[in-house]
Design a protein around this motif. Structure first.
Motif, PDB file in Angstrom:
ATOM      1  N   ALA A 275     -10.353  30.315 -42.682  1.00 16.46           N
ATOM      2  CA  ALA A 275      -9.693  29.188 -42.005  1.00 16.46           C
ATOM      3  C   ALA A 275     -10.220  27.891 -42.592  1.00 16.46           C
ATOM      4  CB  ALA A 275      -9.970  29.227 -40.513  1.00 16.46           C
ATOM      5  N   GLY A 276      -9.326  26.979 -42.862  1.00 16.47           N
ATOM      6  CA  GLY A 276      -9.777  25.696 -43.408  1.00 16.47           C
ATOM      7  C   GLY A 276      -8.591  24.864 -43.819  1.00 16.47           C
ATOM      8  N   THR A 291     -12.465  22.115 -46.942  1.00  9.24           N
ATOM      9  CA  THR A 291     -13.309  22.721 -45.912  1.00  9.24           C
ATOM     10  C   THR A 291     -12.781  24.130 -45.679  1.00  9.24           C
ATOM     11  OG1 THR A 291     -13.347  20.535 -44.880  1.00  9.24           O
ATOM     12  CG2 THR A 291     -14.200  22.383 -43.563  1.00  9.24           C
ATOM     13  N   LEU A 292     -13.651  25.100 -45.726  1.00 10.59           N
ATOM     14  CA  LEU A 292     -13.181  26.474 -45.512  1.00 10.59           C
ATOM     15  C   LEU A 292     -14.325  27.321 -44.958  1.00 10.59           C
ATOM     16  CD1 LEU A 292     -10.979  28.493 -48.015  1.00 10.59           C
ATOM     17  CD2 LEU A 292     -12.613  29.602 -46.564  1.00 10.59           C
ATOM     18  N   MET A 293     -13.994  28.099 -43.936  1.00 14.96           N
ATOM     19  CA  MET A 293     -14.977  29.051 -43.403  1.00 14.96           C
ATOM     20  C   MET A 293     -14.303  30.412 -43.327  1.00 14.96           C
ATOM     21  SD  MET A 293     -17.258  28.807 -39.998  1.00 14.96           S
ATOM     22  CE  MET A 293     -18.636  27.872 -40.577  1.00 14.96           C
ATOM     23  N   ALA A 294     -15.028  31.451 -43.718  1.00 13.17           N
ATOM     24  CA  ALA A 294     -14.421  32.783 -43.698  1.00 13.17           C
ATOM     25  C   ALA A 294     -15.381  33.786 -43.103  1.00 13.17           C
ATOM     26  CB  ALA A 294     -14.050  33.214 -45.114  1.00 13.17           C
ATOM     27  N   THR A 295     -14.811  34.779 -42.444  1.00 13.05           N
ATOM     28  CA  THR A 295     -15.598  35.906 -41.913  1.00 13.05           C
ATOM     29  C   THR A 295     -15.128  37.180 -42.594  1.00 13.05           C
ATOM     30  OG1 THR A 295     -15.668  34.828 -39.771  1.00 13.05           O
ATOM     31  CG2 THR A 295     -16.237  37.162 -39.814  1.00 13.05           C
ATOM     32  N   TYR A 296     -16.090  37.947 -43.084  1.00 11.66           N
ATOM     33  CA  TYR A 296     -15.807  39.272 -43.647  1.00 11.66           C
ATOM     34  C   TYR A 296     -16.492  40.279 -42.741  1.00 11.66           C
ATOM     35  CZ  TYR A 296     -15.284  36.040 -47.532  1.00 11.66           C
ATOM     36  OH  TYR A 296     -14.932  34.972 -48.312  1.00 11.66           O
ATOM     37  N   ARG A 420      -4.476  30.411 -46.692  1.00 13.47           N
ATOM     38  CA  ARG A 420      -3.179  29.792 -47.026  1.00 13.47           C
ATOM     39  C   ARG A 420      -2.087  30.218 -46.064  1.00 13.47           C
ATOM     40  NH1 ARG A 420      -2.331  30.248 -53.471  1.00 13.47           N
ATOM     41  NH2 ARG A 420      -0.549  28.876 -53.058  1.00 13.47           N
ATOM     42  N   ILE A 421      -2.115  31.504 -45.654  1.00 16.79           N
ATOM     43  CA  ILE A 421      -1.034  31.899 -44.743  1.00 16.79           C
ATOM     44  C   ILE A 421      -1.448  31.757 -43.278  1.00 16.79           C
ATOM     45  CG2 ILE A 421       0.003  33.414 -46.486  1.00 16.79           C
ATOM     46  CD1 ILE A 421      -0.946  35.764 -44.908  1.00 16.79           C
ATOM     47  N   GLY A 422      -2.719  31.419 -43.058  1.00 16.78           N
ATOM     48  CA  GLY A 422      -3.157  31.057 -41.709  1.00 16.78           C
ATOM     49  C   GLY A 422      -3.319  32.224 -40.764  1.00 16.78           C
ATOM     50  N   THR A 423      -3.719  33.375 -41.297  1.00 20.46           N
ATOM     51  CA  THR A 423      -3.917  34.513 -40.393  1.00 20.46           C
ATOM     52  C   THR A 423      -5.016  35.430 -40.920  1.00 20.46           C
ATOM     53  OG1 THR A 423      -2.815  36.356 -39.297  1.00 20.46           O
ATOM     54  CG2 THR A 423      -2.099  35.904 -41.508  1.00 20.46           C
ATOM     55  N   ALA A 424      -5.638  36.147 -39.991  1.00 26.86           N
ATOM     56  CA  ALA A 424      -6.615  37.169 -40.396  1.00 26.86           C
ATOM     57  C   ALA A 424      -5.860  38.323 -41.052  1.00 26.86           C
ATOM     58  CB  ALA A 424      -7.375  37.663 -39.179  1.00 26.86           C
ATOM     59  N   LEU A 425      -6.531  39.002 -41.976  1.00 30.46           N
ATOM     60  CA  LEU A 425      -5.861  40.073 -42.720  1.00 30.46           C
ATOM     61  C   LEU A 425      -6.720  41.316 -42.754  1.00 30.46           C
ATOM     62  CD1 LEU A 425      -4.765  37.923 -45.806  1.00 30.46           C
ATOM     63  CD2 LEU A 425      -3.235  38.826 -44.024  1.00 30.46           C
ATOM     64  N   ASN A 426      -6.053  42.463 -42.640  1.00 30.79           N
ATOM     65  CA  ASN A 426      -6.736  43.735 -42.891  1.00 30.79           C
ATOM     66  C   ASN A 426      -6.421  44.144 -44.313  1.00 30.79           C
ATOM     67  OD1 ASN A 426      -7.955  44.345 -40.283  1.00 30.79           O
ATOM     68  ND2 ASN A 426      -5.832  44.293 -39.580  1.00 30.79           N
ATOM     69  N   TRP A 427      -7.430  44.668 -44.991  1.00 29.61           N
ATOM     70  CA  TRP A 427      -7.296  45.016 -46.409  1.00 29.61           C
ATOM     71  C   TRP A 427      -7.492  46.517 -46.589  1.00 29.61           C
ATOM     72  CZ3 TRP A 427      -5.752  43.559 -51.053  1.00 29.61           C
ATOM     73  CH2 TRP A 427      -6.324  44.104 -52.210  1.00 29.61           C
ATOM     74  N   ASP A 428      -6.527  47.161 -47.238  1.00 28.68           N
ATOM     75  CA  ASP A 428      -6.660  48.588 -47.536  1.00 28.68           C
ATOM     76  C   ASP A 428      -7.104  48.695 -48.995  1.00 28.68           C
ATOM     77  OD1 ASP A 428      -6.244  51.181 -48.417  1.00 28.68           O
ATOM     78  OD2 ASP A 428      -4.530  51.500 -47.071  1.00 28.68           O
TER      79      ASP A 428
END
Ligand code: NAD
Length: 456
Positions: A275-276, A291-296, A420-428
């Motif tokens: 998000a940022g 400004t950007l913050m991310a959670t993994y 960029r798309i403004g949403t949390a994502l699940n990654w396979d």
């Protein structure tokens, strides 16, 4: 053990690959056209800034020679040629503006790719196909699709590729990772990774203009969309525009997140939320977030990324770093060194609380011994170059093999896509896709004709 079997095993186990015929040549005879000198002959593509730092570093080693320089900008091509003359006594015999001539040059053994991120994939795949080894700058590429393709090409053509994340060869980074893995910190629940950059605060808007004389601007754009020249998007500042790069996230992120993943012994996360935005400078020219913050999310812990352009007060008073927060203490790792700050019991306090407040700490209750700062040697790039030169001869995987560079570059793109798309994502990770159509579209590289994404 027979050396060939040993080397094959090293490469296969490190890369998780099937048996491929990598060790077939007498490499002492292969490198260098003229046997007596037997030098590794280098071609540099992209001469202005980091490409040049890399080349100068390689030239500190004996047995290395630069025979080809390529840049789309005459200014940097001829300036660097003159500087090589001062260092080596003669200009490189090949000075070109079209990188394909470097690939065609049969005398070139190894290519350094120091171009902007959107121009890493094509030269790398072509160099591998032509049987050359490669030092390619980070982030490995400007899209997830390109990253995968570049790994495939490296393996298919049995090439040695070192990615420019030179921390991988700077010993204090691995010492710190080994400390984290020793378990002394106790359970690590959070890893914070940050870059706070006062030097890259803003890019005031300037009008489009004509490209500077001597620049092949169409070749600079290459596979990126066609558009008028603008000084803001050109040398160095390309970093802040999506067509060519991924902002501070991809620029600094790959250096630092690499060690968050390495020390925690994990690959790509199954969940990312970035998000940022342009919070600090909404009207300037940069496209990428200031400004950007991310959670993994990982089982039992999170990795957090946090960046800001124009603010210098990063965590622990460091501009950039990685901090592993364990129950017994915190390990702080930066380019300057690493240290461990222990947890300590405190007396229960009554209002008003005062924290931090040394008098509240109970004596003799440190959960682990502190580790005073262990300074890095500051020779990361030099050692990284030396490691590649060695691997070119032994055919072992280098310290930052392409698979390592690809993984963390993909992480940086996953973060940017989420933001960029403004949403949390699940990654396979097995399928290499998100659970979101819009995000999956951004995995792809879209090349402008006549350039085509190579088929490997
Ligand atoms: N490893 C590190 O510590 C580190 C540090 C800085 C930059 N980098 C990386 O290095 C790369 C280059 O960054 P920079 O700061 O040196 O950029 P820069 O803009 O200063 O230099 C890039 C050079 O490439 C040339 N170029 C562009 N397209 C070309 C093409 N098609 N053929 C030949 N030359 C071309 C440009 O004219 C320019 O001279 C980026 O990927 C960046 O992330 C890595």
């Amino acid at each position: 053990m027979d050396r060939r079997i040993f080397l094959k095993k090293t490469i296969i186990s490190a890369a998780g690959l099937s048996v491929t015929p990598l060790i077939h040549h007498n490499y002492s005879a292969l490198y260098g056209q003229d046997a007596p000198s037997n030098k590794i002959k280098i071609g540099l593509i992209g001469c202005r800034n980091q490409g040049w730092s890399n080349l100068k570093t390689f030239l500190q080693y004996p047995g290395v020679e630069c025979i080809s320089l390529c840049d789309v900008d005459d200014e940097w091509l001829y300036q660097r040629a003159a500087e090589i003359e001062k260092i080596a006594g003669k200009k490189p015999p090949q000075l070109v503006k079209d990188w394909r001539r470097v690939i065609d040059n049969k005398d070139v053994d190894m290519v350094i790719i120091g171009t902007p991120d959107h121009w890493h994939c094509l030269p790398l795949v072509a160099a591998c196909e032509a049987g050359k080894d490669v030092y390619v700058e980070k982030p490995l590429a400007n899209s997830i699709e390109e990253c995968d393709l570049m790994v495939k090409a490296t393996r298919k053509y049995n090439r040695i590729v070192q990615v420019g994340q030179w921390q991988r060869s700077d010993p204090h980074w691995d010492e710190a990772a080994a400390y984290v893995q020793s378990g002394k910190l106790g359970q690590v629940r959070t890893v914070k990774v940050w870059a706070y950059q006062t030097s890259k605060w803003t890019l005031p808007v300037v009008p489009d203009s004509t490209p500077p004389a001597g620049v092949d601007y169409d070749m600079w754009l290459g596979p990126a969309p066609k558009r008028h020249f603008n000084q803001n998007r050109f040398h160095y500042n390309f970093r802040f525009f999506w067509d060519y790069a991924g902002g501070l996230m991809a620029d600094w992120g790959v250096h630092l997140l690499d060690y968050a993943m390495k020390a925690m012994n994990v690959g790509l996360p199954s969940y990312v939320y970035g998000a940022g935005g342009k919070f600090g400078y909404p009207d300037d020219a940069m496209e990428t977030p200031d400004t950007l913050m991310a959670t993994y999310r990982y089982p039992g812990f999170n990795i957090i990324w946090d960046h800001a352009c124009g603010i210098g007060n990063g965590l622990f008073d460091r501009r950039e770093g990685v901090a592993f927060f364990g129950e017994n203490g915190t390990l702080l790792l930066t380019r300057q060194g690493w240290e461990v700050i222990p947890e300590q019991a405190v007396n229960s306090r009554s209002f008003p609380y005062c924290y931090p407040c040394d008098s509240e700490k109970k004596p003799n209750t440190l959960r682990i011994d502190p580790v005073a700062i262990r300074k890095g040697g500051g020779k990361g790039l030099y050692l990284h170059a030396g490691n590649l030169l060695n691997c070119i001869k032994t055919r072992e995987l280098p310290n930052c093999d392409i698979a390592i560079g690809a993984e963390v570059a993909k992480l940086s793109h996953m973060t940017n896509i989420s933001c960029r798309i403004g949403t949390a994502l699940n990654w396979d990770n097995d399928k290499g896709v998100f659970d979101n159509k819009e995000a999956n579209r951004l995995i792809k590289a879209n090349y402008r004709e006549p350039w085509k994404l190579p088929k490997v």
